[in-house]
Design an enzyme around this catalytic site. Structure first.
Site, PDB file in Angstrom:
ATOM      1  N   ASP A  37     -45.823  46.572   9.132  1.00 19.99           N
ATOM      2  CA  ASP A  37     -45.520  47.292  10.313  1.00 19.99           C
ATOM      3  C   ASP A  37     -44.005  47.220  10.811  1.00 19.99           C
ATOM      4  O   ASP A  37     -43.255  46.255  10.708  1.00 19.99           O
ATOM      5  CB  ASP A  37     -46.120  46.814  11.464  1.00 19.99           C
ATOM      6  CG  ASP A  37     -46.342  47.644  12.675  1.00 19.99           C
ATOM      7  OD1 ASP A  37     -45.218  48.077  13.016  1.00 19.99           O
ATOM      8  OD2 ASP A  37     -47.317  47.962  13.201  1.00 19.99           O
ATOM      9  N   ILE A  38     -43.318  48.262  10.794  1.00 18.44           N
ATOM     10  CA  ILE A  38     -41.707  48.289  10.986  1.00 18.44           C
ATOM     11  C   ILE A  38     -41.198  47.973  12.520  1.00 18.44           C
ATOM     12  O   ILE A  38     -40.179  47.826  12.459  1.00 18.44           O
ATOM     13  CB  ILE A  38     -40.807  49.660  10.539  1.00 18.44           C
ATOM     14  CG1 ILE A  38     -41.737  50.895  11.144  1.00 18.44           C
ATOM     15  CG2 ILE A  38     -40.819  49.829   9.051  1.00 18.44           C
ATOM     16  CD1 ILE A  38     -40.646  52.158  11.089  1.00 18.44           C
ATOM     17  N   GLN A 100     -53.757  53.399  20.526  1.00 18.40           N
ATOM     18  CA  GLN A 100     -53.696  54.148  19.461  1.00 18.40           C
ATOM     19  C   GLN A 100     -52.397  55.163  19.556  1.00 18.40           C
ATOM     20  O   GLN A 100     -52.283  55.792  20.531  1.00 18.40           O
ATOM     21  CB  GLN A 100     -54.678  54.794  18.833  1.00 18.40           C
ATOM     22  CG  GLN A 100     -54.172  55.388  17.187  1.00 18.40           C
ATOM     23  CD  GLN A 100     -55.519  56.155  16.940  1.00 18.40           C
ATOM     24  OE1 GLN A 100     -56.733  56.219  17.476  1.00 18.40           O
ATOM     25  NE2 GLN A 100     -55.624  56.350  15.539  1.00 18.40           N
ATOM     26  N   HIS A 106     -56.003  52.952  11.275  1.00 14.56           N
ATOM     27  CA  HIS A 106     -55.521  51.830  10.481  1.00 14.56           C
ATOM     28  C   HIS A 106     -55.844  50.516  11.299  1.00 14.56           C
ATOM     29  O   HIS A 106     -56.324  50.543  12.413  1.00 14.56           O
ATOM     30  CB  HIS A 106     -54.063  52.187  10.495  1.00 14.56           C
ATOM     31  CG  HIS A 106     -53.364  52.201  11.788  1.00 14.56           C
ATOM     32  ND1 HIS A 106     -53.461  53.545  12.452  1.00 14.56           N
ATOM     33  CD2 HIS A 106     -52.808  51.468  12.823  1.00 14.56           C
ATOM     34  CE1 HIS A 106     -52.806  53.404  13.583  1.00 14.56           C
ATOM     35  NE2 HIS A 106     -52.437  52.118  13.968  1.00 14.56           N
ATOM     36  N   PHE A 107     -55.796  49.366  10.511  1.00 16.95           N
ATOM     37  CA  PHE A 107     -56.146  48.128  11.088  1.00 16.95           C
ATOM     38  C   PHE A 107     -54.989  47.510  11.036  1.00 16.95           C
ATOM     39  O   PHE A 107     -54.033  47.145   9.962  1.00 16.95           O
ATOM     40  CB  PHE A 107     -57.063  47.472  10.313  1.00 16.95           C
ATOM     41  CG  PHE A 107     -58.351  48.210  10.163  1.00 16.95           C
ATOM     42  CD1 PHE A 107     -59.245  48.073  10.935  1.00 16.95           C
ATOM     43  CD2 PHE A 107     -58.539  49.583   9.147  1.00 16.95           C
ATOM     44  CE1 PHE A 107     -60.710  48.707  11.001  1.00 16.95           C
ATOM     45  CE2 PHE A 107     -59.651  50.228   9.186  1.00 16.95           C
ATOM     46  CZ  PHE A 107     -60.779  49.924   9.997  1.00 16.95           C
ATOM     47  N   HIS A 108     -54.571  46.429  12.201  1.00 16.69           N
ATOM     48  CA  HIS A 108     -53.503  45.655  12.368  1.00 16.69           C
ATOM     49  C   HIS A 108     -53.893  44.319  11.901  1.00 16.69           C
ATOM     50  O   HIS A 108     -55.061  43.830  12.144  1.00 16.69           O
ATOM     51  CB  HIS A 108     -53.076  45.376  13.876  1.00 16.69           C
ATOM     52  CG  HIS A 108     -52.582  46.783  14.310  1.00 16.69           C
ATOM     53  ND1 HIS A 108     -51.148  47.046  14.491  1.00 16.69           N
ATOM     54  CD2 HIS A 108     -53.303  47.952  14.630  1.00 16.69           C
ATOM     55  CE1 HIS A 108     -50.913  48.305  15.145  1.00 16.69           C
ATOM     56  NE2 HIS A 108     -52.206  48.724  15.470  1.00 16.69           N
TER      57      HIS A 108
HETATM   58  P1  5GP Z   1     -51.325  52.071  17.004  1.00 15.24           P
HETATM   59  O1  5GP Z   1     -50.595  51.998  18.193  1.00 15.24           O
HETATM   60  O2  5GP Z   1     -51.572  53.452  16.369  1.00 15.24           O
HETATM   61  O3  5GP Z   1     -52.486  51.153  16.465  1.00 15.24           O
HETATM   62  O4  5GP Z   1     -50.244  51.483  15.710  1.00 15.24           O
HETATM   63  C1  5GP Z   1     -49.268  52.119  14.958  1.00 15.24           C
HETATM   64  C2  5GP Z   1     -48.422  51.024  14.495  1.00 15.24           C
HETATM   65  O5  5GP Z   1     -47.642  51.757  13.509  1.00 15.24           O
HETATM   66  C3  5GP Z   1     -47.170  50.459  15.350  1.00 15.24           C
HETATM   67  O6  5GP Z   1     -47.762  49.203  15.307  1.00 15.24           O
HETATM   68  C4  5GP Z   1     -46.075  50.910  14.822  1.00 15.24           C
HETATM   69  O7  5GP Z   1     -45.160  49.987  15.122  1.00 15.24           O
HETATM   70  C5  5GP Z   1     -46.536  51.323  13.509  1.00 15.24           C
HETATM   71  N1  5GP Z   1     -45.337  52.515  13.110  1.00 15.24           N
HETATM   72  C6  5GP Z   1     -45.160  53.565  13.568  1.00 15.24           C
HETATM   73  N2  5GP Z   1     -44.397  54.262  12.540  1.00 15.24           N
HETATM   74  C7  5GP Z   1     -44.198  53.448  11.571  1.00 15.24           C
HETATM   75  C8  5GP Z   1     -43.651  53.844  10.396  1.00 15.24           C
HETATM   76  O8  5GP Z   1     -42.923  54.801  10.312  1.00 15.24           O
HETATM   77  N3  5GP Z   1     -43.574  52.778   9.407  1.00 15.24           N
HETATM   78  C9  5GP Z   1     -44.429  51.686   9.683  1.00 15.24           C
HETATM   79  N4  5GP Z   1     -44.563  50.854   8.560  1.00 15.24           N
HETATM   80  N5  5GP Z   1     -44.915  51.562  10.738  1.00 15.24           N
HETATM   81  C10 5GP Z   1     -44.912  52.255  11.736  1.00 15.24           C
END
Ligand code: 5GP
Length: 145
Positions: A37-38, A100, A106-108
């Site tokens: 995660d970046i 989200q 996706h899974f963290h």
């Molecule tokens: P969500 O909130 O949808 O569960 O998580 C999305 C995750 O993707 C966030 O933790 C965010 O930091 C990560 N993320 C967003 N854009 C990018 C990207 O361009 N590359 C990577 N590696 N992670 C991303």
């Protein structure tokens, strides 16, 4: 975006899966791509992204979900070996009201340490060299069954 709607093939994870955008890869096979995660909530925060184009967990086929969960386990075990955290959070957010922000499922995997608070969800961007270093350490510990 709520639980209703259409899958958008231009979402950032679809672009990463296609190779149109870069990522710091940890693991890949025919079912998932896992990368750092970046905007990590803690050092070693990995995202496991199923290749199946689904917006959230509810839209996944049972087979893809089973495959993804196994890989979450394999990679979490590698995170444990590589980084020796005190605990690991595994999360999945389905729908914007649930947290989200990227609408490809996706899974963290987030390593946790005693006494350390998490950074905000999707806050400060990580140093790329540090991400590559962590990805290498985790990748080296992945054991496939
Ligand atoms: P969500 O909130 O949808 O569960 O998580 C999305 C995750 O993707 C966030 O933790 C965010 O930091 C990560 N993320 C967003 N854009 C990018 C990207 O361009 N590359 C990577 N590696 N992670 C991303």
């Amino acid at each position: 975006m709520s639980l209703e709607g259409q899958y958008d093939t231009e979402n950032i994870f679809a672009k990463i899966l296609r190779g149109d955008m870069p990522c710091v890869k940890v693991y890949e096979d025919e079912q998932v791509l896992a990368f750092m995660d970046i905007f990590p909530q803690a050092p070693g925060h990995v995202l496991v992204v199923p290749r199946e184009p689904a917006r959230n967990l509810l839209e996944m086929t049972d087979g893809a979900l089973q495959g993804a969960m196994l890989r979450v386990k394999w990679i979490s075990k590698a995170v444990k070996k590589a980084l020796a955290p005190d605990g690991i959070v595994m999360t999945q957010f389905s729908g914007a009201p649930a947290g989200q922000t990227v609408f490809h499922v996706h899974f963290h995997i987030i390593p946790r340490r005693e006494g350390e608070t998490l950074s905000g969800h999707g806050s400060g961007q990580a140093d790329m060299d540090e991400l590559k270093n962590l990805a290498g350490k985790i990748a080296a510990e992945i054991e496939l069954p």
